[in-house]
Design a protein around this motif. Structure first.
Motif, PDB file in Angstrom:
ATOM      1  N   UNK A  35      33.043  33.366  40.871  1.00 17.29           N
ATOM      2  CA  UNK A  35      34.140  34.187  41.401  1.00 17.29           C
ATOM      3  C   UNK A  35      34.996  34.746  40.274  1.00 17.29           C
ATOM      4  N   UNK A  36      35.286  33.924  39.288  1.00 16.05           N
ATOM      5  CA  UNK A  36      36.073  34.374  38.144  1.00 16.05           C
ATOM      6  C   UNK A  36      35.364  35.515  37.422  1.00 16.05           C
ATOM      7  N   UNK A  37      34.068  35.364  37.206  1.00 14.14           N
ATOM      8  CA  UNK A  37      33.305  36.410  36.527  1.00 14.14           C
ATOM      9  C   UNK A  37      33.290  37.705  37.340  1.00 14.14           C
ATOM     10  N   UNK A  38      33.118  37.594  38.655  1.00 13.73           N
ATOM     11  CA  UNK A  38      33.097  38.791  39.495  1.00 13.73           C
ATOM     12  C   UNK A  38      34.449  39.491  39.486  1.00 13.73           C
ATOM     13  N   UNK A  39      35.530  38.722  39.566  1.00  9.46           N
ATOM     14  CA  UNK A  39      36.871  39.304  39.551  1.00  9.46           C
ATOM     15  C   UNK A  39      37.152  39.988  38.225  1.00  9.46           C
ATOM     16  N   UNK A  40      36.689  39.403  37.132  1.00 13.19           N
ATOM     17  CA  UNK A  40      36.971  39.952  35.805  1.00 13.19           C
ATOM     18  C   UNK A  40      36.005  41.048  35.368  1.00 13.19           C
ATOM     19  N   UNK A  41      34.966  41.306  36.148  1.00 12.03           N
ATOM     20  CA  UNK A  41      34.016  42.361  35.803  1.00 12.03           C
ATOM     21  C   UNK A  41      34.632  43.718  36.133  1.00 12.03           C
ATOM     22  N   UNK A  42      34.638  44.647  35.188  1.00 12.49           N
ATOM     23  CA  UNK A  42      35.197  45.975  35.466  1.00 12.49           C
ATOM     24  C   UNK A  42      34.459  46.647  36.625  1.00 12.49           C
ATOM     25  N   UNK A  43      35.206  47.401  37.410  1.00 11.78           N
ATOM     26  CA  UNK A  43      34.627  48.064  38.582  1.00 11.78           C
ATOM     27  C   UNK A  43      33.484  48.997  38.207  1.00 11.78           C
TER      28      UNK A  43
END
Length: 107
Positions: A35-43
């Motif tokens: 979840x952290x990685x997905x949230x921090x991945x640029x759109x």
């Protein structure tokens, strides 16, 4: 359901012990980091297609393909989709965000 109780101890409602075993703790940490990685991945990198691949990979990794049904509603189908949402308004805002992501990746 795993939660942090009043005494700041992780507890699992299915077990009376109130202590997570190693497998449960590993699963919780893995999910948290994902979840952290997905949230921090640029759109611009986490496009709708990329997010779909992540969900599919998770289902495959945990042999959930037989128990989890995934359906991708893409493109203009979103404008008229009323399946799980039980609405006739479609998903116009999701469609707009997806279109912007596609256009950003074309540059």
């Amino acid at each position: 359901c795993v939660r942090l109780d009043d005494e700041n101890v992780w507890s699992n409602n299915d077990e009376e012990s109130g202590v997570l075993d190693g497998d449960d703790l590993t699963a919780l940490m893995t999910a948290t980091y994902l979840c952290q990685d997905l949230i921090n991945t640029p759109a611009c990198d986490l496009t709708p297609g990329a997010l779909q691949r992540v969900a599919s990979d998770i289902a495959s990794r945990y042999d959930a393909n037989d128990t989890v049904t995934m359906e991708a509603i893409v493109g203009d189908e979103l404008l008229h989709y009323n399946g799980a949402l039980e609405t006739s308004h479609g998903c116009g805002m999701i469609h707009a965000v997806g279109q912007a992501a596609v256009r950003a990746n074309e540059d």
